[in-house]
Design an enzyme around this catalytic site. Structure first.
Site, PDB file in Angstrom:
ATOM      1  N   TYR A 199       1.163  -1.155   0.074  1.00  0.00           N
ATOM      2  CA  TYR A 199       0.052  -0.095  -0.141  1.00  0.00           C
ATOM      3  C   TYR A 199       1.127   1.682   0.218  1.00  0.00           C
ATOM      4  CZ  TYR A 199      -3.267   3.533   1.528  1.00  0.00           C
ATOM      5  OH  TYR A 199      -4.003   4.748   0.918  1.00  0.00           O
ATOM      6  N   GLY A 248      -7.018   4.969  -1.071  1.00  0.00           N
ATOM      7  CA  GLY A 248      -8.321   5.315   0.063  1.00  0.00           C
ATOM      8  C   GLY A 248      -9.441   3.663  -0.102  1.00  0.00           C
TER       9      GLY A 248
END
Length: 519
Positions: free
Chosen positions: A60, A67
């Site tokens: 990530y 998001g």
């Protein structure tokens, strides 16, 4: 901070910057010096990011979207575009331009987080931010766009946009121009963002924290000044200083109350006005709450400030990003960007500031009312019936206080979900900070009007004289406080507000009696 001639330098490194450092950079253009060990720490964590960037597994913020798009893997040849797109799309602020000092504060605080070595950004990124601050380049940031989670995304994105040479900025002279032109004039190369860096530049509580730091500096002056103006009102209304006795405060041992009461005792010490009615002929048993309870309210404000300062100092020591690079080299997603810890105290201060102003306004009104002022002329007018005196100055104070009460409604109890419900609870801390800035301006205005009203009332008590300290405070606004026929009142109010806001009143008092307890 170190002082060399007229240049203040703030050294930013792995350790937390101080509240004073934030004010020095934001308001006084102190120069930034980066600690070399912090750049080394950044290089170490950057090596972790680069290793993960080469990994075919998604990570990530390094090789994924953000998001609600966190599960989308991004090929390596598209990641620079990913970072660029992130900054461009998140620079979505709207509305009035935010004050220069706020933008400088949030830029410094993002730089400070970068230099913790926990974000994975390259040292070059930190060096570029420091160069922008030192060159006086201020990105144009807008009032609306932050929900306080994931941090102050839009405001920080406008700063990051400037660092890549896009969007509007103001140069050191305040002239608006394109960021690329401002960077070129300062011999700063625009950044070309690599993996993780766009996210590292926009994911933090720096906007709300910067405004908290500035608010604490302002309130340090204003809350102590409120003790002075309250003491002046006690004199003007022939009140008693006996409720402020130290042994009485010790029965309810809140440190803020003790400090405020001691300030008021010292400001009133030796007052011929106070002494004049401490005789058997004075039949009044006790003063109104707005006089007698002034230390209790101001003291509670002080203790609220102390709590807010503790929260601010903890946040200054934080590395707020998502994901973060841990000390042992892990890359971990987390929720540290949520603004609740800072947002709550911003709201709490808004309540405290409104209440302090409300009590001051009640004293103003009391001095103007012949039924309660103990011998003062109605509205402190020169020719009653012809002149209105300070009648409408009280209206002004009342209008400000009414607005402050409305602003005291907390922002943090609201939450509007965003990012397709990925960010389903937000802090609204930026909005709490914006409200507090307006409230602090209001407090300065109300205290200025109290200063002017009490000074005129004290002058009307002649030949009785005030204490040395209150006399020094009144001397700061001799023209504004002078009794006489009605005149254009707005300039007098502005002069009194300026004397309060700049600390001139507090300095004048402290020159006579020594340092007071500051908030």
């Amino acid at each position: 901070m170190t002082l060399t001639d007229t240049t203040v330098t703030v050294r930013v490194g792995c350790e937390a910057v101080s509240l004073a450092d934030v004010v020095a950079v934001a308001r006084h253009d102190a120069r930034i010096e980066i600690a070399p060990d912090a750049l080394a720490a950044m290089a170490e964590s950057r090596a972790v990011v680069e290793a993960l960037a080469a990994d075919p597994e998604p990570h990530y913020g390094v090789s994924t979207g953000f998001g609600a798009l966190a599960t989308t893997f991004i090929d390596r040849d598209r990641r620079a575009q990913l970072q660029l797109s992130l900054v461009r799309s998140h620079a979505a602020g709207s509305g009035p331009e935010v004050e220069r000092e706020v933008v400088r504060a949030l830029t410094l605080l993002r730089l400070s987080t970068l230099l913790t070595g926990r974000t994975g950004a390259r040292p070059l990124v930190a060096e570029t931010y420091a160069a922008m601050l030192n060159a006086g380049i201020t990105p144009i940031v807008h009032e609306y766009g932050s929900l306080g989670c994931s941090g102050d995304l839009a405001p920080l994105s406008h700063v990051a946009l400037a660092a890549i040479g896009e969007g509007p900025v103001r140069d050191a002279a305040g002239t608006p121009m394109n960021a690329r032109h401002a960077l070129a004039a300062a011999d700063i190369m625009p950044l070309h963002l690599e993996e993780k860096e766009g996210l590292a530049l926009i994911n933090g509580t720096d906007g709300m924290l910067g405004q908290l730091a500035l608010a604490l500096a302002d309130l340090d002056t204003l809350v102590s000044t409120a003790d002075v103006t309250a003491a002046m009102s006690v004199e003007a209304l022939l009140g008693s200083d006996s409720p402020f006795a130290a042994d009485l405060q010790a029965l309810r041992p809140h440190p803020g109350i003790a400090a405020a009461a001691e300030n008021m005792r010292r400001v009133l010490a030796g007052s011929p006005i106070v002494a004049s009615h401490q005789t058997p002929e004075c039949t009044r048993v006790q003063d109104a709450y707005s006089l007698r309870c002034a230390p209790q309210v101001a003291g509670a404000v002080r203790d609220t400030l102390a709590h807010a300062r503790t929260v601010a100092e903890r946040e200054l020591a934080a590395a707020v990003d998502n994901p973060v690079i841990t000390v042992d080299g892990r890359v971990e997603s987390n929720g540290s960007f949520h603004g609740a810890p800072v947002a709550y105290v911003l709201d709490f201060l808004g309540v405290a500031v409104a209440d302090l102003a409300s009590m001051a306004e009640r004293r103003i009104d009391r001095m103007l009312d012949p039924a309660r002022s103990h011998g003062l002329p109605p509205f402190l007018a020169h020719e009653v019936g012809v002149d209105s005196g300070l009648m409408i100055a009280q209206y002004t104070a009342a209008g400000v206080v009414s607005e402050m009460k409305r602003l005291a409604a907390p922002a943090t109890v609201d939450s509007i979900p965003s990012s397709a419900m990925q960010e389903d609870h937000v802090s609204m801390g930026w909005h709490a900070a914006r409200k507090l800035r307006t409230a602090i301006d209001g407090l300065a205005r109300v205290l200025g009007i109290e200063l002017m009203t009490a000074s005129r009332a004290i002058a009307l008590r002649a030949p009785l004289a005030p204490s040395d300290a209150t006399g020094a405070a009144a001397a700061c606004i001799v023209d504004a406080a002078k009794p006489g026929a009605d005149r254009f009142l707005s300039p007098d109010i502005d002069d009194a507000v300026a004397a309060v806001r700049t600390g001139a009143v507090l300095r004048a008092v402290e020159d006579r009696i020594g340092a007071l307890h500051h908030a």
